[in-house]
Design an enzyme around this catalytic site. Structure first.
Site, PDB file in Angstrom:
ATOM      1  N   ASP A 233       0.798  -1.219   0.000  1.00 15.55           N
ATOM      2  CA  ASP A 233       0.000   0.000   0.000  1.00 15.55           C
ATOM      3  C   ASP A 233       0.843   1.288   0.000  1.00 15.55           C
ATOM      4  O   ASP A 233       0.626   2.172  -0.837  1.00 15.55           O
ATOM      5  CB  ASP A 233      -0.971  -0.013   1.187  1.00 15.55           C
ATOM      6  CG  ASP A 233      -1.879   1.193   1.197  1.00 15.55           C
ATOM      7  OD1 ASP A 233      -3.012   1.085   0.692  1.00 15.55           O
ATOM      8  OD2 ASP A 233      -1.461   2.256   1.689  1.00 15.55           O
TER       9      ASP A 233
ATOM     10  N   PRO B 147      -5.014   2.782  -1.148  1.00 13.24           N
ATOM     11  CA  PRO B 147      -4.848   1.877  -2.289  1.00 13.24           C
ATOM     12  C   PRO B 147      -5.430   0.483  -2.032  1.00 13.24           C
ATOM     13  O   PRO B 147      -6.043  -0.102  -2.928  1.00 13.24           O
ATOM     14  CB  PRO B 147      -3.329   1.824  -2.479  1.00 13.24           C
ATOM     15  CG  PRO B 147      -2.876   3.173  -2.037  1.00 13.24           C
ATOM     16  CD  PRO B 147      -3.745   3.479  -0.834  1.00 13.24           C
ATOM     17  N   ASP B 148      -5.264  -0.031  -0.819  1.00 17.35           N
ATOM     18  CA  ASP B 148      -5.863  -1.318  -0.473  1.00 17.35           C
ATOM     19  C   ASP B 148      -7.381  -1.232  -0.467  1.00 17.35           C
ATOM     20  O   ASP B 148      -8.074  -1.954  -1.192  1.00 17.35           O
ATOM     21  CB  ASP B 148      -5.390  -1.769   0.919  1.00 17.35           C
ATOM     22  CG  ASP B 148      -4.057  -2.490   0.893  1.00 17.35           C
ATOM     23  OD1 ASP B 148      -3.743  -3.131  -0.120  1.00 17.35           O
ATOM     24  OD2 ASP B 148      -3.323  -2.414   1.889  1.00 17.35           O
ATOM     25  N   MET B 149      -7.904  -0.361   0.378  1.00 17.15           N
ATOM     26  CA  MET B 149      -9.351  -0.319   0.595  1.00 17.15           C
ATOM     27  C   MET B 149     -10.092   0.321  -0.567  1.00 17.15           C
ATOM     28  O   MET B 149     -11.222  -0.071  -0.885  1.00 17.15           O
ATOM     29  CB  MET B 149      -9.660   0.386   1.910  1.00 17.15           C
ATOM     30  CG  MET B 149      -9.162  -0.416   3.110  1.00 17.15           C
ATOM     31  SD  MET B 149      -9.497   0.362   4.680  1.00 17.15           S
ATOM     32  CE  MET B 149      -9.426  -1.074   5.755  1.00 17.15           C
TER      33      MET B 149
ATOM     34  N   SER C 172     -10.441  -2.319  -3.109  1.00 15.23           N
ATOM     35  CA  SER C 172     -11.477  -3.248  -2.651  1.00 15.23           C
ATOM     36  C   SER C 172     -12.864  -2.736  -3.009  1.00 15.23           C
ATOM     37  O   SER C 172     -13.724  -3.496  -3.482  1.00 15.23           O
ATOM     38  CB  SER C 172     -11.387  -3.449  -1.131  1.00 15.23           C
ATOM     39  OG  SER C 172     -10.146  -3.992  -0.757  1.00 15.23           O
TER      40      SER C 172
END
Length: 396
Positions: free
Chosen positions: A140, A168-170, A173
């Site tokens: 991330d 960037p992760d969430m 998602s």
């Protein structure tokens, strides 16, 4: 019947980006089965504190893995690949997702074409750092750095900073969540599956709406400005007698209402009537506002600004957020039947019928390979002797 009660997701997941996606889908009622290597598993199981005094159930893992089942499988072995085929057919898997690097797709037998040959209407999701053509590793903060998010975060004259949450992760998602909903609709209408590739980098860059347009179209330099705003003033954090508040003035009418207050009359100047004038002298204005607000409590200022409908908020600590009336009644919980440990989980963006019916409880995050016997034994019909053999060979 719950809308997604017949949807099964098999997720070869680790770290954050895919586990958060499957966690969101579990909140909708999707039956999520996380798939892990029988030796290595998800490294995040060992991140954080050992709150349960139990291997592979550390605190960081518990945050986004409630509501799921967990099995293990070594897909590098031929027998593992055969078991995957049986799982997809006998579980009637609707969604297969992975955040493996693309170079591993064919090697593990999890590429879209292979799984589509097993189940033509499968919805296949591959999440990677930079898309299906790249095998570049990415975490991330690396994506925050490369996408420009860090360039936009921090004090004006200070170092670039990472965001307080892994966007960037969430963010990826949430983009994946939307794509899956489109794919489920497409399948309902056409009976066809889908192949979905998501790049965490492209997802991150997509949030840069204003910076990209102003940079590319008008030659502007957009960079970090601390707590202030590029186009509106005053917008910043200000000291109070007992903490900090954030005040955001979005138009000239709001500014006029502020300077009509006795406490802020010193700022009632003709040159500040328009936003452009305030922007040009923003540092002086902010210093003056701060010299005023630090004489009052946060509660007093909040009541004062609410009375004239100007946005303001106390800078809450996380413990304060938990007691916010808009949060308090939507917090989720999960209780471990083994240790009786109860954990508190972040609220969902939308309270689903499934969560309401469960009184906001989700099943406890699964232990490593916890559902092997149930899935391989009851669903696939493997005998205890066969299960023991697979365990000894480290296939499960």
């Amino acid at each position: 019947m719950e809308l997604f009660s017949d949807i099964v997701m098999l997720s070869l997941e680790q770290a954050t980006v895919l586990p958060y996606l499957s966690y969101r889908l579990a909140q909708d009622g999707v039956k999520v089965i996380r798939l892990e290597h029988p030796v290595y598993g998800d490294p995040n199981r060992m991140v954080g504190e050992d709150v349960l005094k139990e291997e592979r159930m550390y605190s960081y893992f518990l945050c986004i893995n409630a509501g799921k089942m967990a099995i293990t499988l070594d897909l590098s072995q031929p027998e593992g690949k055969e078991l995957l085929k049986e799982l997809i057919l006998k579980l009637n898997v609707s969604i297969f997702a992975t955040n493996q690097l693309p170079r591993n797709y064919k090697k593990l037998g999890i590429d879209y074409e292979t799984l589509k040959a097993i189940k033509p209407d499968i919805i296949w999701v591959g999440i990677t750092g930079f898309g299906p053509e790249s095998n570049e590793a990415a975490y991330d903060p690396i994506l925050q750095a490369r996408s420009g998010l860090m360039e936009l975060t921090g004090e004006k004259d200070g170092f670039p900073q990472v965001l307080g949450i892994p966007l960037p992760d969430m963010g990826t998602s949430e983009h994946a969540y939307g794509q899956i909903m489109k794919a489920l609709y497409k399948r309902a209408v056409t009976k066809e599956g889908s192949c979905i590739y998501l790049s965490m980098f492209q997802s991150s860059v997509s949030w840069l709406t204003v910076p990209i347009t102003l940079t590319a179209s008008f030659g502007k330099t957009i960079t970090r400005r601390g707590n202030t705003h590029e186009f509106f003033a005053p917008v910043s954090v200000y000291e109070t007698k007992d903490g900090y508040v954030y005040i955001a003035v979005g138009n000239d009418r709001q500014w006029k209402d502020i300077v009509s207050l006795e406490e802020f009359k010193v700022l009632d100047k003709p040159e500040y009537e328009k936003n452009k004038g305030r922007i040009s002298d923003v540092e002086k204005i902010n210093a003056t506002i701060n010299s005023i607000t630090k004489n009052y409590s946060s509660e007093y200022l909040i009541k004062l600004f609410n009375s004239i409908t100007v946005p303001i908020s106390k800078i809450n600590k996380i413990k304060d957020v938990l007691n916010d009336p808009y949060v308090l009644n939507s917090i989720l919980f999960s209780k471990d039947p083994k240790t009786n440990t109860q954990i508190t989980l972040a609220p969902p963006p939308i309270m689903t019928e499934k969560l309401k019916e469960s009184n906001r409880y989700m099943t406890f995050p699964p232990r490593f390979g916890e559902h092997n016997d149930e899935i391989y034994g009851k669903v696939l019909g493997l005998s205890k002797d066969k299960l023991n053999e697979l365990k000894e060979k480290k296939i499960i």
